[in-house]
Design a protein around this motif. Structure first.
Motif, PDB file in Angstrom:
ATOM      1  N   ASP A  74       7.500  -3.318   7.401  1.00  0.00           N
ATOM      2  CA  ASP A  74       6.828  -2.107   7.843  1.00  0.00           C
ATOM      3  C   ASP A  74       7.118  -1.954   9.335  1.00  0.00           C
ATOM      4  N   GLU A  80       0.649   5.820  10.027  1.00  0.00           N
ATOM      5  CA  GLU A  80      -0.108   5.525   8.818  1.00  0.00           C
ATOM      6  C   GLU A  80       0.620   6.009   7.568  1.00  0.00           C
ATOM      7  N   GLU A  82       3.882   6.102   6.886  1.00  0.00           N
ATOM      8  CA  GLU A  82       4.910   5.145   6.476  1.00  0.00           C
ATOM      9  C   GLU A  82       4.276   3.906   5.844  1.00  0.00           C
ATOM     10  N   THR A  83       3.177   3.463   6.412  1.00  0.00           N
ATOM     11  CA  THR A  83       2.477   2.301   5.852  1.00  0.00           C
ATOM     12  C   THR A  83       1.915   2.630   4.470  1.00  0.00           C
ATOM     13  N   VAL A  86       4.683   2.267   1.995  1.00  0.00           N
ATOM     14  CA  VAL A  86       4.945   0.850   1.734  1.00  0.00           C
ATOM     15  C   VAL A  86       3.889   0.299   0.773  1.00  0.00           C
ATOM     16  N   VAL A 132      -2.215  -4.829   5.974  1.00  0.00           N
ATOM     17  CA  VAL A 132      -1.388  -3.925   6.780  1.00  0.00           C
ATOM     18  C   VAL A 132      -0.941  -4.632   8.046  1.00  0.00           C
ATOM     19  N   LYS A 133       0.357  -4.505   8.327  1.00  0.00           N
ATOM     20  CA  LYS A 133       0.967  -5.026   9.561  1.00  0.00           C
ATOM     21  C   LYS A 133       0.702  -6.511   9.764  1.00  0.00           C
ATOM     22  N   SER A 139       3.601  -5.139   5.327  1.00  0.00           N
ATOM     23  CA  SER A 139       2.405  -4.633   4.656  1.00  0.00           C
ATOM     24  C   SER A 139       2.609  -4.815   3.165  1.00  0.00           C
TER      25      SER A 139
END
Length: 160
Positions: A74, A80, A82-83, A86, A132-133, A139
């Motif tokens: 990610d 947000e 793009e996440t 994923v 996340v991240k 992610s």
């Protein structure tokens, strides 16, 4: 089923869904140290198991506590949206994995129109949670479940 059989079963199911995934069995720190970084990754954490004899008999069953992380790279600076994309992809991959692994709990799998019968397993307590991240760059979803397996080892062979 043995430790090795469960590990190989999980890897084979992952690879059958998407062979571009980097599969690793081990600790998170070992996985992070791997120099080869593919976009999609699956980490099976070290298996913990408990053993139990069923109903005052010699039938031993093993329960493996499985923790599997489904990751995708990610963008560190990603927004947000793009996440979310994923997470959507890793959610789908992890759902496909659980669905396919559940075929083994039915004791059969159809490959090229041929039914293959396996030792039956039972999946219990399936849980999923997003992350996340992680380490600033991945992610995905953490999937946890218990896999109950029969132990068909011939203990009499110890005396041969």
């Amino acid at each position: 089923m043995s430790h090795q059989a469960v590990r190989i079963l999980v890897e084979d199911v992952v690879k059958s869904i998407d062979d571009s995934v980097l599969f690793v069995y081990g600790r998170q720190s070992d996985f992070d140290a791997k120099p080869k970084k593919q976009e999609k990754r699956v980490l099976l954490d070290l298996l913990k198991e408990s053993l139990e004899f069923a109903d005052d008999s010699a039938n031993l069953s093993k329960t493996f506590n499985c923790i599997i992380a489904f990751y995708k790279l990610d963008d560190l600076q990603g927004a947000e949206q793009e996440t979310a994309i994923v997470l959507d992809e890793m959610d789908l991959l992890s759902d496909k994995f659980i669905t396919k692994l559940n075929l083994f709990s039915l004791g059969e799998e159809v490959i090229s129109r041929v039914k293959l019968y396996t030792q039956t397993i039972e999946l219990k307590n399936i849980r999923k949670e997003p992350f996340v991240k992680y380490n600033d760059c991945t992610s995905g979803f953490l999937v946890r479940f218990d896999m109950v397996t029969p132990d068909l080892f011939d203990y009499c062979s110890l005396y041969d």
